[in-house]
Design a protein around this motif. Sequence first.
Motif, PDB file in Angstrom:
ATOM      1  N   ALA A  52       0.929  -1.271  -0.121  1.00  0.00           N
ATOM      2  CA  ALA A  52      -0.087  -0.186   0.039  1.00  0.00           C
ATOM      3  C   ALA A  52       0.889   1.453   0.082  1.00  0.00           C
ATOM      4  CB  ALA A  52      -0.909  -0.003   1.328  1.00  0.00           C
ATOM      5  N   ALA A  53       0.151   2.122  -0.504  1.00  0.00           N
ATOM      6  CA  ALA A  53       0.893   3.711  -0.479  1.00  0.00           C
ATOM      7  C   ALA A  53       0.355   4.338   0.494  1.00  0.00           C
ATOM      8  CB  ALA A  53       0.990   4.290  -1.979  1.00  0.00           C
ATOM      9  N   PHE A  54       0.903   5.420   1.400  1.00  0.00           N
ATOM     10  CA  PHE A  54       0.367   6.387   2.180  1.00  0.00           C
ATOM     11  C   PHE A  54       0.944   7.628   2.083  1.00  0.00           C
ATOM     12  CE2 PHE A  54       0.552   7.996   6.654  1.00  0.00           C
ATOM     13  CZ  PHE A  54      -0.660   8.381   6.717  1.00  0.00           C
ATOM     14  N   PRO A  55       0.072   8.124   1.113  1.00  0.00           N
ATOM     15  CA  PRO A  55       0.686   9.430   0.604  1.00  0.00           C
ATOM     16  C   PRO A  55       0.108  10.745   1.646  1.00  0.00           C
ATOM     17  CG  PRO A  55      -1.369   9.082  -0.535  1.00  0.00           C
ATOM     18  CD  PRO A  55      -1.265   8.007   0.375  1.00  0.00           C
ATOM     19  N   GLY A  56       1.086  11.847   1.569  1.00  0.00           N
ATOM     20  CA  GLY A  56       0.492  13.184   2.374  1.00  0.00           C
ATOM     21  C   GLY A  56       1.722  14.007   2.469  1.00  0.00           C
ATOM     22  N   SER A  57       1.233  15.305   3.002  1.00  0.00           N
ATOM     23  CA  SER A  57       2.363  16.131   2.862  1.00  0.00           C
ATOM     24  C   SER A  57       3.436  16.053   3.978  1.00  0.00           C
ATOM     25  CB  SER A  57       1.637  17.577   3.189  1.00  0.00           C
ATOM     26  OG  SER A  57       0.597  17.932   2.166  1.00  0.00           O
ATOM     27  N   PHE A  58       2.903  15.490   4.962  1.00  0.00           N
ATOM     28  CA  PHE A  58       4.053  15.442   6.187  1.00  0.00           C
ATOM     29  C   PHE A  58       4.924  16.679   6.510  1.00  0.00           C
ATOM     30  CE2 PHE A  58       3.148  11.375   4.319  1.00  0.00           C
ATOM     31  CZ  PHE A  58       2.467  10.632   4.971  1.00  0.00           C
ATOM     32  N   ASP A  59       4.005  17.892   6.777  1.00  0.00           N
ATOM     33  CA  ASP A  59       4.755  18.872   6.859  1.00  0.00           C
ATOM     34  C   ASP A  59       4.312  19.516   8.108  1.00  0.00           C
ATOM     35  OD1 ASP A  59       6.108  21.434   6.182  1.00  0.00           O
ATOM     36  OD2 ASP A  59       4.253  22.561   5.610  1.00  0.00           O
ATOM     37  N   PRO A  60       4.726  18.994   9.317  1.00  0.00           N
ATOM     38  CA  PRO A  60       5.660  17.735   9.458  1.00  0.00           C
ATOM     39  C   PRO A  60       5.024  16.571   9.674  1.00  0.00           C
ATOM     40  CG  PRO A  60       5.399  18.994  11.477  1.00  0.00           C
ATOM     41  CD  PRO A  60       4.571  19.672  10.656  1.00  0.00           C
ATOM     42  N   PRO A  61       5.845  15.395   9.801  1.00  0.00           N
ATOM     43  CA  PRO A  61       5.065  14.277  10.347  1.00  0.00           C
ATOM     44  C   PRO A  61       4.715  14.461  11.810  1.00  0.00           C
ATOM     45  CG  PRO A  61       7.309  13.852   9.742  1.00  0.00           C
ATOM     46  CD  PRO A  61       7.052  15.229   9.221  1.00  0.00           C
ATOM     47  N   THR A  62       3.628  13.613  12.128  1.00  0.00           N
ATOM     48  CA  THR A  62       3.016  13.765  13.328  1.00  0.00           C
ATOM     49  C   THR A  62       3.039  12.432  14.149  1.00  0.00           C
ATOM     50  OG1 THR A  62       0.731  13.702  13.013  1.00  0.00           O
ATOM     51  CG2 THR A  62       1.468  15.787  12.902  1.00  0.00           C
ATOM     52  N   LEU A  63       2.936  12.337  15.309  1.00  0.00           N
ATOM     53  CA  LEU A  63       2.392  10.985  15.975  1.00  0.00           C
ATOM     54  C   LEU A  63       1.154  10.432  15.521  1.00  0.00           C
ATOM     55  CD1 LEU A  63       3.267  11.546  19.707  1.00  0.00           C
ATOM     56  CD2 LEU A  63       4.655  10.313  18.085  1.00  0.00           C
ATOM     57  N   GLY A  64       0.385  11.310  14.889  1.00  0.00           N
ATOM     58  CA  GLY A  64      -1.077  10.581  14.017  1.00  0.00           C
ATOM     59  C   GLY A  64      -0.830   9.871  12.792  1.00  0.00           C
ATOM     60  N   HIS A  65       0.446  10.559  12.064  1.00  0.00           N
ATOM     61  CA  HIS A  65       0.809   9.856  11.077  1.00  0.00           C
ATOM     62  C   HIS A  65       1.599   8.486  11.181  1.00  0.00           C
ATOM     63  CE1 HIS A  65       1.163  14.172   9.128  1.00  0.00           C
ATOM     64  NE2 HIS A  65       0.218  13.619   8.513  1.00  0.00           N
ATOM     65  N   LEU A  66       2.111   8.512  12.260  1.00  0.00           N
ATOM     66  CA  LEU A  66       3.239   7.335  12.649  1.00  0.00           C
ATOM     67  C   LEU A  66       2.056   6.051  13.249  1.00  0.00           C
ATOM     68  CD1 LEU A  66       6.414   8.735  14.542  1.00  0.00           C
ATOM     69  CD2 LEU A  66       6.162   7.852  12.073  1.00  0.00           C
ATOM     70  N   ASN A  67       1.256   6.623  13.780  1.00  0.00           N
ATOM     71  CA  ASN A  67       0.170   5.765  14.308  1.00  0.00           C
ATOM     72  C   ASN A  67      -0.481   5.076  13.231  1.00  0.00           C
ATOM     73  OD1 ASN A  67      -2.933   5.492  14.921  1.00  0.00           O
ATOM     74  ND2 ASN A  67      -2.086   4.625  16.314  1.00  0.00           N
ATOM     75  N   ILE A  68      -0.702   5.595  12.276  1.00  0.00           N
ATOM     76  CA  ILE A  68      -1.386   5.094  10.964  1.00  0.00           C
ATOM     77  C   ILE A  68      -0.222   4.159  10.230  1.00  0.00           C
ATOM     78  CG2 ILE A  68      -2.014   5.388   8.524  1.00  0.00           C
ATOM     79  CD1 ILE A  68      -4.181   6.220  10.421  1.00  0.00           C
ATOM     80  N   VAL A  69       1.188   4.533  10.163  1.00  0.00           N
ATOM     81  CA  VAL A  69       2.167   3.727   9.625  1.00  0.00           C
ATOM     82  C   VAL A  69       2.350   2.463  10.357  1.00  0.00           C
ATOM     83  CG1 VAL A  69       4.807   3.584   9.809  1.00  0.00           C
ATOM     84  CG2 VAL A  69       3.345   5.637   8.691  1.00  0.00           C
ATOM     85  N   GLU A  70       2.300   2.765  11.767  1.00  0.00           N
ATOM     86  CA  GLU A  70       2.618   1.527  12.575  1.00  0.00           C
ATOM     87  C   GLU A  70       1.573   0.369  12.538  1.00  0.00           C
ATOM     88  OE1 GLU A  70       2.000   2.462  16.862  1.00  0.00           O
ATOM     89  OE2 GLU A  70       3.539   0.828  17.506  1.00  0.00           O
ATOM     90  N   ARG A  71       0.271   0.866  12.280  1.00  0.00           N
ATOM     91  CA  ARG A  71      -0.783  -0.071  12.437  1.00  0.00           C
ATOM     92  C   ARG A  71      -0.788  -0.835  10.626  1.00  0.00           C
ATOM     93  NH1 ARG A  71      -5.058   3.785  13.341  1.00  0.00           N
ATOM     94  NH2 ARG A  71      -6.591   2.073  13.398  1.00  0.00           N
ATOM     95  N   ALA A  72      -0.395   0.142   9.686  1.00  0.00           N
ATOM     96  CA  ALA A  72      -0.493  -0.556   8.431  1.00  0.00           C
ATOM     97  C   ALA A  72       0.609  -1.312   8.207  1.00  0.00           C
ATOM     98  CB  ALA A  72      -0.655   0.786   7.550  1.00  0.00           C
ATOM     99  N   ALA A  73       1.832  -1.072   8.959  1.00  0.00           N
ATOM    100  CA  ALA A  73       2.893  -1.865   8.539  1.00  0.00           C
ATOM    101  C   ALA A  73       2.718  -3.344   9.177  1.00  0.00           C
ATOM    102  CB  ALA A  73       4.321  -1.511   9.220  1.00  0.00           C
ATOM    103  N   ARG A  74       1.773  -3.563   9.993  1.00  0.00           N
ATOM    104  CA  ARG A  74       1.151  -4.897  10.582  1.00  0.00           C
ATOM    105  C   ARG A  74       0.262  -5.376   9.466  1.00  0.00           C
ATOM    106  NH1 ARG A  74      -1.234  -3.321  15.537  1.00  0.00           N
ATOM    107  NH2 ARG A  74       0.238  -1.739  16.223  1.00  0.00           N
TER     108      ARG A  74
END
Length: 158
Positions: free
Chosen positions: A4-26
């Motif tokens: 999967a691709a998770f696109p965004g601005s990440f300006d800047p990356p937040t703990l909310g973005h990382l929460n999605i990354v962590e769960r998606a990586a599983r």
Amino acid sequence: MLTAAFPGSFDPPTLGHLNIVERAARIFDELLVVVAENRQKKYLFSAEERVALVSSLVEPWKNVSVALCDSLIVDFIKKRNIRLLLRGVRGIGDFSYEFELSMMNKALTSSIETLFMTTDPEYFVLRSSAIKELASFHGDVSTMVPPLVAKALRDKYK
Ligand code: ADP
């Protein structure tokens, strides 16, 4: 292989973005975080800075990688044979915007499916724009972003 691709601005990356990354990586075998560079948008952090921040933050996950995209996301991921586009939603406001975006992407490239992942409750107030505003007034953002990002924000608003 489910990628999967998770696109965004990440300006800047937040703990909310990382929460999605962590769960998606599983869930997915591979996750590509796509840092979007849109010439119409004004960013606090340059594309290179955003890629560097996101890359450092996703280092713990071996199945997560990062790419920079300055074209249409659907074209970008299709070229890489990725069919799943992942977006995080914090609430109804996000959902109505994301829903329209997904309809547009579907019209552009019907083979690409958008999947929505709801935020974990503790992250639903986190928004890059509000965090930047808070940081510009030297407010404490340490519970909202990783230490690396808190430092980058301090340096920007010195
Ligand atoms: P964009 O500028 O494309 O909206 P963002 O960097 O703001 O990009 O966000 C990228 C993705 O992460 C979007 O799908 C957004 O809804 C999601 N997102 C941002 N913050 C959160 C959060 N706190 N919880 C869940 N998803 C989030």
